[in-house]
Write an enzyme that holds these catalytic residues in place. Structure first.
Site, PDB file in Angstrom:
ATOM      1  N   ILE A  15       3.625  -6.989   3.607  1.00 29.81           N
ATOM      2  CA  ILE A  15       4.598  -7.727   4.420  1.00 29.81           C
ATOM      3  C   ILE A  15       5.846  -8.119   3.621  1.00 29.81           C
ATOM      4  O   ILE A  15       6.660  -8.906   4.074  1.00 29.81           O
ATOM      5  CB  ILE A  15       3.972  -8.977   5.071  1.00 29.81           C
ATOM      6  CG1 ILE A  15       3.378  -9.919   4.020  1.00 29.81           C
ATOM      7  CG2 ILE A  15       2.918  -8.567   6.098  1.00 29.81           C
ATOM      8  CD1 ILE A  15       2.857 -11.236   4.610  1.00 29.81           C
ATOM      9  N   GLU A  60      -0.035   9.241  -1.225  1.00 27.21           N
ATOM     10  CA  GLU A  60      -0.407  10.548  -1.798  1.00 27.21           C
ATOM     11  C   GLU A  60       0.563  11.652  -1.398  1.00 27.21           C
ATOM     12  O   GLU A  60       0.582  12.721  -2.013  1.00 27.21           O
ATOM     13  CB  GLU A  60      -1.828  10.927  -1.371  1.00 27.21           C
ATOM     14  CG  GLU A  60      -2.906  10.075  -2.013  1.00 27.21           C
ATOM     15  CD  GLU A  60      -4.296  10.441  -1.529  1.00 27.21           C
ATOM     16  OE1 GLU A  60      -4.782  11.519  -1.902  1.00 27.21           O
ATOM     17  OE2 GLU A  60      -4.895   9.644  -0.781  1.00 27.21           O
ATOM     18  N   CYS A  81      -7.189  -3.598  -3.140  1.00 26.55           N
ATOM     19  CA  CYS A  81      -8.038  -4.349  -4.072  1.00 26.55           C
ATOM     20  C   CYS A  81      -9.530  -4.183  -3.791  1.00 26.55           C
ATOM     21  O   CYS A  81     -10.370  -4.556  -4.609  1.00 26.55           O
ATOM     22  CB  CYS A  81      -7.681  -5.832  -4.020  1.00 26.55           C
ATOM     23  SG  CYS A  81      -7.985  -6.600  -2.402  1.00 26.55           S
TER      24      CYS A  81
END
EC number: 2.1.1.204
Length: 340
Positions: A15, A60, A81
């Site tokens: 964000i 990617e 994470c």
């Protein structure tokens, strides 16, 4: 920095926490390209940064050639994470969510203009195979690195959000620390954020007024109070700390963030003693225990007053996106250290 601004490539942009950190640092750097795959986060980002080239795509798909055309000087990123969290499976580099990060390790040696890197992740990353691969890739390209475990409390902000940070710069060593120190505090004199003592409490971060219907929206339901009242992390306006807000805040009661005693005229201890005697949830209801609002959490995380969500963003999505974000003040301070 002169008149020519440094260019930032913002990856896993969420964000916009990194973007706001760059603005706050005021170091003559601007975001020229921003990438994230999360549709909801991208909508919030574009709502607040209409002039930025923000792309919804898989990292990617980014080639070294495409990045080099942007001529970025700084890469700022906050990769997924989940592969490293204590509540996850800790699959590390075997987790499919690491694939884009691993792709970046292949790209880094071919980046022609990048001289600075700033990365944020969860505590636990510092002992991961991914961390070892990342630092090895950076060092092989001539980067010097510094690593930190930091929480906003280091800046007298009353919120615990301990995170791993890495800063790296090419061909020039840092003027402090050793090569691979994980430090638990900012280097001395590294920050110029000196918040006055009275701002160490939660009060300045809270919304000033609530209409009755607005307050009702955030009050904890009676069934939640009955079931989880004894384990809630309850804070008052004068408290100087609060627990880390996660993406599951309001959805799960335990370990996802603090709740606030809205009515500070009531005695917290007395009401809980009464509750323990006859298990009548009415005793707790008089405390007006409520969730922190998204705006209040954004305040604690350093997002500026003009930050906002699109109206159509649901309350649950707002909490989830904030829980996945970072502390703007901490990142801003590290960016200044990196570029000083």
């Amino acid at each position: 920095m002169g008149e020519t601004k440094l260019h930032i490539l913002e990856l896993y942009s969420g964000i916009g926490g990194m973007h706001y950190a760059a603005e706050l640092a005021n170091v003559g750097a601007e975001v020229v390209y921003s990438v994230d795959i999360n549709t909801s986060a991208n909508e919030v980002y574009r709502h607040n940064f209409r002039q930025t080239n923000q792309q919804s795509r898989n990292i990617e798909s980014l080639s070294a050639n495409e990045i080099n055309k942007l001529k970025p000087n700084i890469v700022m990123m906050s990769p997924p994470c989940q592969p490293f969290t204590r509540v996850g499976l800790k699959l590390d580099v075997e987790d499919s969510r690491c694939s884009s990060f691993l792709h970046l390790l292949d790209v880094i040696p071919h980046l022609e203009t990048v001289s600075f890197v700033l990365m944020e992740n969860v505590v636990g990353f510092e002992t991961s195979e991914m961390r070892n691969a990342f630092t090895k890739a950076l060092k092989s390209c001539g980067f010097y690195i510094r690593e930190f475990l930091l929480s906003p409390v280091s800046l007298q902000i009353p919120n615990s959000r301990n995170r791993y940070y890495l800063i790296a710069k090419k061909f020039t060593n840092f003027a402090f620390g050793t090569e691979t120190d994980i430090m638990t505090a900012f280097p001395r004199n590294s920050c110029d954020i000196n918040m006055p003592v009275e701002q160490r409490t939660l009060e300045p971060y809270l919304e000033k007024s609530f209409a009755d219907e607005e307050l009702a929206r955030f009050l904890l339901p009676a069934k939640t109070l009955m079931k989880y009242g004894r384990i809630l992390d309850i804070r008052q306006r004068t408290d100087v700390s609060s627990c880390c807000f996660t993406k599951a805040y309001t959805h799960y009661a335990e370990g996802t963030g603090s709740v606030l005693q809205h009515d500070s005229s009531e005695s917290f201890r007395e009401k809980f003693a009464e509750f323990e005697k006859d298990v009548n949830v009415a005793h707790l209801e008089s405390l007006q225990l409520r969730y922190f609002t998204p705006r209040e959490i954004a305040n604690l995380m350093g997002f500026p007053a003009h930050f906002s969500f699109p109206e159509k963003t649901s309350l649950r999505t707002r909490y989830r996106l904030l829980g996945n974000s970072l502390n703007v003040h901490v990142v801003s301070s590290l960016l200044k250290i990196l570029l000083e």
